[in-house]
Design an enzyme around this catalytic site. Sequence first.
Site, mmCIF file in Angstrom:
data_model
loop_
_atom_site.group_PDB
_atom_site.id
_atom_site.type_symbol
_atom_site.label_atom_id
_atom_site.label_comp_id
_atom_site.label_asym_id
_atom_site.label_seq_id
_atom_site.Cartn_x
_atom_site.Cartn_y
_atom_site.Cartn_z
ATOM 1 N N PHE A 306 41.347 54.388 54.995
ATOM 2 C CA PHE A 306 40.090 54.446 55.744
ATOM 3 C C PHE A 306 39.907 55.910 56.137
ATOM 4 C CE2 PHE A 306 41.347 50.112 56.050
ATOM 5 C CZ PHE A 306 40.240 49.329 56.350
ATOM 6 N N ASP A 307 39.204 56.666 55.317
ATOM 7 C CA ASP A 307 39.095 58.098 55.596
ATOM 8 C C ASP A 307 38.297 58.377 56.866
ATOM 9 O OD1 ASP A 307 40.667 58.814 53.511
ATOM 10 O OD2 ASP A 307 39.115 59.800 52.337
ATOM 11 N N GLY A 309 37.880 55.799 59.579
ATOM 12 C CA GLY A 309 38.500 55.118 60.712
ATOM 13 C C GLY A 309 39.958 55.434 60.933
ATOM 14 N N GLU A 310 40.693 55.837 59.885
ATOM 15 C CA GLU A 310 42.116 56.136 60.039
ATOM 16 C C GLU A 310 42.416 57.630 60.037
ATOM 17 O OE1 GLU A 310 44.505 52.357 58.076
ATOM 18 O OE2 GLU A 310 44.058 54.085 56.818
ATOM 19 N N GLY A 312 39.404 60.380 60.217
ATOM 20 C CA GLY A 312 38.363 61.111 60.949
ATOM 21 C C GLY A 312 37.787 62.219 60.106
ATOM 22 N N GLY A 314 35.176 64.214 60.573
ATOM 23 C CA GLY A 314 34.721 65.420 61.231
ATOM 24 C C GLY A 314 35.801 66.463 61.424
ATOM 25 N N TYR A 390 40.906 65.122 48.090
ATOM 26 C CA TYR A 390 39.506 64.834 47.776
ATOM 27 C C TYR A 390 38.555 65.606 48.682
ATOM 28 C CZ TYR A 390 38.276 61.306 44.284
ATOM 29 O OH TYR A 390 37.982 60.657 43.111
ATOM 30 N N TYR A 392 34.459 65.445 49.994
ATOM 31 C CA TYR A 392 33.263 64.612 50.109
ATOM 32 C C TYR A 392 32.131 65.462 50.683
ATOM 33 C CZ TYR A 392 36.523 60.710 49.617
ATOM 34 O OH TYR A 392 37.494 59.849 49.157
ATOM 35 N N ASP A 449 20.246 52.900 61.972
ATOM 36 C CA ASP A 449 19.498 52.401 63.123
ATOM 37 C C ASP A 449 18.060 52.874 62.976
ATOM 38 O OD1 ASP A 449 18.480 51.612 65.523
ATOM 39 O OD2 ASP A 449 19.824 52.806 66.774
#
Length: 643
Positions: A306-307, A309-310, A312, A314, A390, A392, A449
């Site tokens: 989980f890049d 959630g696990e 971060g 930022g 990696y 992104y 949203d």
Amino acid sequence: MAQMTTGIDGQRDRGVALHPLDPLTPAELEAVVEAVRSARALDHRHLFVTVQLDEPAKESVVDWREGDALGRVARVAVWDQQAATVSEGTVSVTGEVRSWQVVPGAKAPALIPQAIAVIEAVKADPRVQEGLRKRGITNLDDLHVEPWPYGSKRPAALDDGRRLAWTPMWHRLSADDNAYAHPIAGLHAIVDADTGEVIDVEDHGVRPVPQEPGHFRQSQLAAPRSVSALDITQPDGPGFTVDGWQVRWQKWSLRVGFCPREGLVIHDVRYDDDGAERRIAHRLSIAELVIPYGDPSPGSFRKNAFDTGEVGMGYFTNSLELGCDCLGEIRYLDVSVADADGSVRTIPNGICLHEEDDGILWKHTEPDGHVEVRRSRRFVVSSFVTVDNYEYGYYWYFGQDGSIEFEAKLTGIVLTLAPDPDNPPKHATEIAPGLLAPYHQHIFCARLDLDVDGEPNTVVEVDAVAPPVGGPDNPYGGAYIAQETALDHEGGAQRVVDPFRSRYWKVVNPGRRNRVGAPVGYKLVPGHQTFPLASRESDIGRRAAFMYQHLWVTPFAADERYPAGDYPFQHAGGAGLPAWTAADRATADTDVVLWYVFGTNHVPRTEDWPVMPVERTGFHLKPVGFFDRSPALDVAPSPKHHC
């Protein structure tokens, strides 16, 4: 070409927040960290998980005006390594701790100081050193170790609640070597992330370490091809203005945001429609990125990351460079994070703002030979992150036709394995002689949203459907209709793409009508897509259960931020979207949030080695009945001296 790293009025230089949605400034981050340390008596046992803006209630910022009270508050999470607990609270930037509580059962994500300690413990372990000697490796300075969250079901002996890391390894042949060209097969350590104890060392047998280099640095390659110069200039300066984090470009208004978990965020998107400023979106972000690996070998099956959630996103934001990452008349924004030790770090040029040519916007040639053509220009907000091997790139595009596009650009170096000489690869590609890259997927979840002309909104699924042949709606067999279905509750709003029906979803405002009487709206158009191949009952399938639907719709709730829950590290599964939507809440004629799941299935190619050319995936948001006619009619023709 030119660049600037501040808002044009210079206010960014002073580090002063101008708006309730501005990211926390370095001074605010430092004040919050010190307040928590003092109030909670933190010491060496405690690590900061996140320190980020506690975004104010939507209604308090929609009509905010300069001079209104800011009321700036941070949301803070702290990991106690000894007690193995996550505590969360809200703290004002003036130092007042407003709330604080332990989050039952939560485990902290990967934290950099612990990752460093894991690497040091692995290198110092005699069992690891012996395994390396068997493979001819004695210089530990040449060893590249990556601490990965233990991403699969844990055996009973290890399933005792400890936060576990495991460590694939590679060998560098020189200081500037590409370590991923030389994977060390079969040797892995399992480490307690909190104590640094090496719990176990697995050695599945010695295989040769691939020796062919995978050079990609310019200094290591032959002379580059010859290309002619390409300069992008705007002699009159850029067509956009930046005031702090507020950006205006042509008819668009938006606020750029940033948080340590999601990275780049877009806030408060509006469009000037003949003098009327119309709301489109309150907050747009990529809320999760999951990478399930499809290779069951000992070197891969635990790789389910989980890049967001696990790890971060930022925290790993790149500093961008003019002429390399960004081209043209550029404005940059610096971003700041509080690291796990509480130190505040500013990343220069973390977000890039620029305009770019986007081909033909519209064109028509009349029978008399008269031609009308307009070139398209779009505004770009982008950032890049590096997570180990990696890269992104997150790109938000705003078009002159009222459209919004998100594109993820995937590049970097594929993870590698050494082959088993007795078993031909079934789950990996041989990308170079004796070097494998396992199959894997990149699955993103966007949190959208939208507030189309404000709230309330309703989500409608639209399918192209051919009615029964010979019936009144299809007498000749060539007719079709646009079949609309309102997604009015959460259970029925869990949907998958259907290219055979040209399926899309639109967000409409039933209380606002266009001049032909239809509700105004924006549609979500799927782009490059994939579907998870991991079993729903697998560890990754349970923890990332959101990925088995391409669309989820929920009523807005401020505390529902991440589709796999706040803390997916070693979670049992089912958190986030599956848990929230179990209530089957109403989603019609209310403030809704769309969660769009998209991505790519990566079966590596030889052309992906040693550095992968950019792979793209994303989606579009397009006006549908939002405007009374094309909003691009007033775009001026390009000067003919360029033709």
